[in-house]
Design a protein around this motif. Sequence first.
Motif, PDB file in Angstrom:
ATOM      1  N   LYS A 177       0.859   9.449  -8.700  1.00 47.40           N
ATOM      2  CA  LYS A 177       2.168   9.803  -9.267  1.00 47.40           C
ATOM      3  C   LYS A 177       2.001  10.787 -10.412  1.00 47.40           C
ATOM      4  CE  LYS A 177       5.074   5.802  -8.492  1.00 47.40           C
ATOM      5  NZ  LYS A 177       5.542   4.550  -9.072  1.00 47.40           N
ATOM      6  N   ASP A 178       0.969  10.572 -11.231  1.00 44.84           N
ATOM      7  CA  ASP A 178       0.750  11.447 -12.386  1.00 44.84           C
ATOM      8  C   ASP A 178       0.241  12.814 -11.970  1.00 44.84           C
ATOM      9  OD1 ASP A 178       1.527   9.445 -14.058  1.00 44.84           O
ATOM     10  OD2 ASP A 178      -0.517   8.770 -14.531  1.00 44.84           O
ATOM     11  N   GLU A 179      -0.588  12.858 -10.939  1.00 46.62           N
ATOM     12  CA  GLU A 179      -1.330  14.101 -10.681  1.00 46.62           C
ATOM     13  C   GLU A 179      -0.928  14.862  -9.423  1.00 46.62           C
ATOM     14  OE1 GLU A 179      -5.548  13.373 -10.873  1.00 46.62           O
ATOM     15  OE2 GLU A 179      -5.343  12.127 -12.675  1.00 46.62           O
ATOM     16  N   GLU A 180      -0.227  14.232  -8.517  1.00 44.17           N
ATOM     17  CA  GLU A 180      -0.067  14.883  -7.209  1.00 44.17           C
ATOM     18  C   GLU A 180       1.358  15.251  -6.816  1.00 44.17           C
ATOM     19  OE1 GLU A 180      -2.725  15.915  -6.201  1.00 44.17           O
ATOM     20  OE2 GLU A 180      -4.118  14.540  -7.212  1.00 44.17           O
ATOM     21  N   VAL A 181       2.322  15.070  -7.693  1.00 39.38           N
ATOM     22  CA  VAL A 181       3.697  15.414  -7.314  1.00 39.38           C
ATOM     23  C   VAL A 181       3.799  16.918  -7.087  1.00 39.38           C
ATOM     24  CG1 VAL A 181       6.079  15.522  -8.101  1.00 39.38           C
ATOM     25  CG2 VAL A 181       4.711  13.463  -8.526  1.00 39.38           C
ATOM     26  N   ARG A 182       4.330  17.261  -5.934  1.00 40.90           N
ATOM     27  CA  ARG A 182       4.499  18.677  -5.603  1.00 40.90           C
ATOM     28  C   ARG A 182       5.918  18.874  -5.089  1.00 40.90           C
ATOM     29  NH1 ARG A 182      -0.730  17.448  -4.841  1.00 40.90           N
ATOM     30  NH2 ARG A 182      -2.344  19.078  -4.941  1.00 40.90           N
ATOM     31  N   PHE A 183       6.551  19.957  -5.543  1.00 43.32           N
ATOM     32  CA  PHE A 183       7.902  20.265  -5.069  1.00 43.32           C
ATOM     33  C   PHE A 183       8.146  21.748  -5.269  1.00 43.32           C
ATOM     34  CE2 PHE A 183       8.209  19.330  -9.551  1.00 43.32           C
ATOM     35  CZ  PHE A 183       9.007  20.370 -10.038  1.00 43.32           C
ATOM     36  N   GLU A 184       9.238  22.214  -4.672  1.00 42.44           N
ATOM     37  CA  GLU A 184       9.650  23.590  -4.860  1.00 42.44           C
ATOM     38  C   GLU A 184      11.092  23.551  -5.333  1.00 42.44           C
ATOM     39  OE1 GLU A 184       9.646  27.741  -2.229  1.00 42.44           O
ATOM     40  OE2 GLU A 184       9.613  25.814  -1.204  1.00 42.44           O
ATOM     41  N   TYR A 209       0.847  -1.199   0.000  1.00 41.64           N
ATOM     42  CA  TYR A 209       0.000   0.000   0.000  1.00 41.64           C
ATOM     43  C   TYR A 209       0.874   1.238   0.000  1.00 41.64           C
ATOM     44  CZ  TYR A 209       0.951   0.987   4.961  1.00 41.64           C
ATOM     45  OH  TYR A 209       1.556   1.300   6.144  1.00 41.64           O
ATOM     46  N   SER A 210       0.295   2.332  -0.394  1.00 44.41           N
ATOM     47  CA  SER A 210       0.990   3.616  -0.370  1.00 44.41           C
ATOM     48  C   SER A 210       0.108   4.661   0.281  1.00 44.41           C
ATOM     49  CB  SER A 210       1.297   4.090  -1.793  1.00 44.41           C
ATOM     50  OG  SER A 210       2.255   3.272  -2.387  1.00 44.41           O
ATOM     51  N   LEU A 211       0.752   5.538   0.994  1.00 45.43           N
ATOM     52  CA  LEU A 211       0.066   6.723   1.484  1.00 45.43           C
ATOM     53  C   LEU A 211       0.366   7.858   0.516  1.00 45.43           C
ATOM     54  CD1 LEU A 211       1.105   6.554   5.250  1.00 45.43           C
ATOM     55  CD2 LEU A 211      -0.953   5.633   4.165  1.00 45.43           C
ATOM     56  N   LEU A 212      -0.290   8.975   0.727  1.00 46.63           N
ATOM     57  CA  LEU A 212       0.115  10.209   0.081  1.00 46.63           C
ATOM     58  C   LEU A 212       0.779  11.008   1.190  1.00 46.63           C
ATOM     59  CD1 LEU A 212      -2.287  11.501  -2.554  1.00 46.63           C
ATOM     60  CD2 LEU A 212      -0.498  12.972  -1.668  1.00 46.63           C
ATOM     61  N   VAL A 213       2.050  11.356   1.021  1.00 50.60           N
ATOM     62  CA  VAL A 213       2.799  11.953   2.126  1.00 50.60           C
ATOM     63  C   VAL A 213       3.199  13.391   1.802  1.00 50.60           C
ATOM     64  CG1 VAL A 213       4.789  11.725   3.652  1.00 50.60           C
ATOM     65  CG2 VAL A 213       3.698   9.668   2.721  1.00 50.60           C
ATOM     66  N   LEU A 214       2.734  14.311   2.650  1.00 50.31           N
ATOM     67  CA  LEU A 214       3.028  15.735   2.486  1.00 50.31           C
ATOM     68  C   LEU A 214       4.017  16.165   3.566  1.00 50.31           C
ATOM     69  CD1 LEU A 214      -0.689  16.896   2.118  1.00 50.31           C
ATOM     70  CD2 LEU A 214       0.982  16.806   0.253  1.00 50.31           C
ATOM     71  N   ILE A 252      16.133  21.585  -4.256  1.00 47.49           N
ATOM     72  CA  ILE A 252      14.813  21.010  -4.569  1.00 47.49           C
ATOM     73  C   ILE A 252      14.194  20.547  -3.263  1.00 47.49           C
ATOM     74  CG2 ILE A 252      13.576  19.095  -5.670  1.00 47.49           C
ATOM     75  CD1 ILE A 252      15.549  19.300  -7.994  1.00 47.49           C
ATOM     76  N   ARG A 253      12.984  21.061  -3.006  1.00 44.17           N
ATOM     77  CA  ARG A 253      12.282  20.670  -1.783  1.00 44.17           C
ATOM     78  C   ARG A 253      11.066  19.834  -2.160  1.00 44.17           C
ATOM     79  NH1 ARG A 253       7.963  22.586   1.712  1.00 44.17           N
ATOM     80  NH2 ARG A 253       7.469  24.368   0.380  1.00 44.17           N
ATOM     81  N   PRO A 254      11.160  18.515  -1.987  1.00 41.43           N
ATOM     82  CA  PRO A 254       9.962  17.710  -2.235  1.00 41.43           C
ATOM     83  C   PRO A 254       8.875  18.101  -1.233  1.00 41.43           C
ATOM     84  CG  PRO A 254      11.929  16.327  -2.056  1.00 41.43           C
ATOM     85  CD  PRO A 254      12.298  17.691  -1.559  1.00 41.43           C
ATOM     86  N   ILE A 255       7.698  18.435  -1.743  1.00 38.55           N
ATOM     87  CA  ILE A 255       6.560  18.736  -0.867  1.00 38.55           C
ATOM     88  C   ILE A 255       5.747  17.456  -0.678  1.00 38.55           C
ATOM     89  CG2 ILE A 255       4.390  20.034  -0.719  1.00 38.55           C
ATOM     90  CD1 ILE A 255       5.902  22.319  -2.184  1.00 38.55           C
ATOM     91  N   THR A 256       5.603  16.698  -1.759  1.00 37.59           N
ATOM     92  CA  THR A 256       5.074  15.338  -1.612  1.00 37.59           C
ATOM     93  C   THR A 256       6.278  14.398  -1.572  1.00 37.59           C
ATOM     94  OG1 THR A 256       4.855  15.179  -4.014  1.00 37.59           O
ATOM     95  CG2 THR A 256       2.854  15.705  -2.783  1.00 37.59           C
ATOM     96  N   PHE A 293      13.690  18.115   2.684  1.00 44.90           N
ATOM     97  CA  PHE A 293      12.268  18.360   2.933  1.00 44.90           C
ATOM     98  C   PHE A 293      12.066  18.864   4.352  1.00 44.90           C
ATOM     99  CE2 PHE A 293      11.125  14.758   5.676  1.00 44.90           C
ATOM    100  CZ  PHE A 293      12.158  13.863   5.447  1.00 44.90           C
ATOM    101  N   GLY A 294      10.908  19.445   4.586  1.00 43.48           N
ATOM    102  CA  GLY A 294      10.555  19.894   5.927  1.00 43.48           C
ATOM    103  C   GLY A 294      11.542  20.903   6.466  1.00 43.48           C
ATOM    104  N   SER A 295      11.839  20.820   7.742  1.00 50.40           N
ATOM    105  CA  SER A 295      12.694  21.835   8.350  1.00 50.40           C
ATOM    106  C   SER A 295      14.119  21.757   7.814  1.00 50.40           C
ATOM    107  CB  SER A 295      12.665  21.728   9.875  1.00 50.40           C
ATOM    108  OG  SER A 295      12.901  20.406  10.270  1.00 50.40           O
TER     109      SER A 295
END
Lengths: 76, 270, 361
Positions: free
Chosen positions: C242-249, C136-141, C287-291, C263-265
Motif C-alpha cells: 500500500k505504501d510503495e506500489e500504488v499506481r494510477f493515472e 490474503y491479498s494479491l497485487l493487481v495490475l 482517475i485510472r487506477p493502474i493498481t 480501469f482497463g478498457s
Amino acid sequence: MAKVRGAVVVDTEVCKGCNLCVVACPTQTLALNRNVNSKGYHYSYMENPENCTGCTNCSAVCPDSCITVYRVKIES
Amino acid sequence: MSEVADRIKEIINPENLVYAKSPLLNDDIMHYCPGCSHGVVHRLIAEVIDEMGIQEQTIGVSPVGCAVFAYNYIDIDWQEAAHGRAPAVATGIKRVMPEKVVFTYQGDGDLAAIGTAETFHAVNRGENIVMIFINNAIYGMTGGQMAPTTLIGQVTATTPNGRNVDLNGYPLRITELLAQLPGAAYVTRQSVQNPAAVRKAKKAIRKAFEIQAMKKGTAFVEVVSTCSSGWKLNPVESNKWMEENMFPQYPLGDLKDGSRADAGLYSIKG
Amino acid sequence: MGELRLMKGNEVIAEAAIRCGCDAYFGYPITPQSEVMETLMANRPWEDTGMVVLQAESEIASIHMVYGAAGSGKRVMTSSSSPGISLMAEGISYMAGAELPCVIVNVQRGGPGLGTIQPSQADYNQATKGGGHGDYSLLVLAPASVQEMHDFVVLGFELAFKYRNPVMILADGVIGQLMEKVVLIDQRPRWTNEQIAEISGTWATTGKSKNRKKHVITSLEMDSFIMENNNLRLQAKYDQMKDEEVRFEAIECDDAEYIMVAFGSAARICQKTVQIARQKGVKVGLIRPITLLPFPEKIIAEYATKVKGFLSVEFNAGQMVNDIRLAVNGKTKVEYFGRMGGIVPTPDEVEAALEQKLIRG
C-alpha cells in the motif's frame, strides 16, 4: 554365553508400543515392557536378550525407526 | 544374568552395528498413530535417497492427509501441495528442474479421489517422477471416513453400515487403471506388514527412483497399508485384517515392469 | 528503443513473457485468451531461452504446476479467463499463503457461471477481495493498452519477487483481443542457477545441500500463535505494498468539477468521454487506477474535497464503486455507471450517464 550373537537398542521415548517388532521377532527376544515411557506407551525391550540373533526383522517393521541392531559374527 | 548383560554391552559397539536409523530421518517423533504404515514407508524412502546419494537433488511433495507433515521427518527439500494436487506440483518442479529428483507421497483420498485428474494426467504425460501411493482404504486424518478404495462392506465413519455399492460405488483399483497408461513405466503394488514385505517394498521404491534417473516415465508404487485408528483394530490385528481383506481386492506384485510401453501407439500420417 | 510491432493484447502477454526471461508457463485454453498459449507454443521458446510451456489438464492443475515451479525459485506464470480463475482460486490462496511469486493473467469475460465470452470487468471483487479462502491479498495490475499488457508482465515479475507474492494482471476481453502498436523489450536471459540462489536461496526448494537446512514450501501451521504471526507478517507485507506500489493515472483532474474513475478498457472509453464533456464545457477528469490492489485511495480522498462528485465506470454491476465510496468517506457524491453481459458502453453513453447521474442528478 557364546551363543549371544545380537542385541537391539530401543529408543524407549520414541517407541509407541505398537507391538509389531515383538510379532516380527523370530526368537521371542522382544516384548513390551510393563513400564511405560513419558507418553504412556509400553515400550519394546529385550525380554530374552540371550535369544537375539541380530536379524533386523524388528527394525525392518518398526514404523518409528526407534530400533538399532548390533550383531557379532560367530566363529563356530 | 550379569554375564549376559556384559556380553550385550560388548555387542553394542559401533563395529557390530547392522542397522541404525537413516541419517536422513531426523529425531522428531512422528505424529502417526502406533503401528502406522506411514512410518515404515517414510523410513524406506529416506534409506533409498540416502543409499542412492541423491539427498541434494531430491524434492518431495507431501499431500493433504495424514502424510501432510512428511516434510517434518525426511531431511530433504519439500513442497506441501493442496489436496490432490501433488502430481501437478511435482510436474511444475520437474519441468523447470529436469535434473532434480522429484517424488510425490499421497494417500488414497488425495491420489484416487480429489486428485484423480492430476494423478491420471501426470502419469499419462509420463512425467519423470516417482509417485508413492499409500492405500489404507480409509481417510485417516479427518477421522476414518470412506475412501475411494474402501472395501465393500467396510465400516467407516461415513459408511456406518458398511460400504454399499448401490450407494457408494466400488473400491477403486486406480493402480490397475494407471498401469494401462503409456506414460507409466513402472507400476507396482507392495506392502510393509512383515520383514520380507518391507525388504521387497524397499527394492520397489529404489527401482522407482532408478526409473526416474533413466527418464523412462512415471514410476508408481502403491503400498497397501494399515490404519489401526481408522479400522479400530490394534496394529497386529490390522496387519492380519489387511492380509485377509485388502490383498484379495488389491493383489500385490508388479503391474508394469519398468520399460515404457509405447508400443502400438498410433500417430497420424503426414 | 526496442522493437516496434503491431500485436494483439493476448499475443503480447506471450511475447513479453519470453522476452523478460520467464522460466515457465502452465495453462489451459479458454476464450478470450487462448492466443496466449497458442503464441507461446508457436514461438517454441524452449529452443531459444529454455522456457517451459505446458498445456495442463485443467486450470486447477495449471496453478498447482505454477506453485511447484515457483517454489523452485523460477519465474512462472499462467493465464486464463474468469471461470478458469475461479478454478484457480484455491491454488492462488495456497501460493499467497506459502509466499510464492508468480504472475497470473485474467482476461476477463462476463459471468456469472459460464456467462459469456464477451469482455467484462466483473472479476474486480474476486481479484481485489480474495476469491480464494483466508486473509490474503494479491497485487493487481489493470492494463488499459496492449503496451501495458507487455509492460505489466515485466513489472509483474519484479513485484512478485519483491514481495514473494502472486501478482494478477486483471485485463479484459477488449484489451486481450485489441491490436495496437507495442514496443517490445529486448530479449533478457532467464535467471541462472546462481542468480536464483542469490534471489531466492533462502527459501526455494532446489535440493538441500549439505551446508543449509531443508527448505519447505507450505502454508500450513498447526500452532495458532505461530499461524497468527504468519498472518501478521503477510498483513505487514500488504501494508508495505500500500505504501510503495500504488499506481494510477490522473487525466485532466486539476480543474475538474467531476471525476470519473475507471480501469482497463473502461478507462480508454472514459478518456474519450472527457474530451466530449469538455467540448460541451463540463470540467471532467479521469482517475485510472493502474493498481487495483493496492487501490489508489489517497488520490481519490484528496479530490473528494475538491470535486462535486465521482462516477465509477465499470463493465460490471458496480464493484470498484465501493472502494471509491470508502476512499471518499461521504465527503462527496459517488455514483456508478456500467454495462454487463459483455456490452461495452460508448463514450457518448458514459457522457450521458455522467450528466444524468452526477451533474443533473
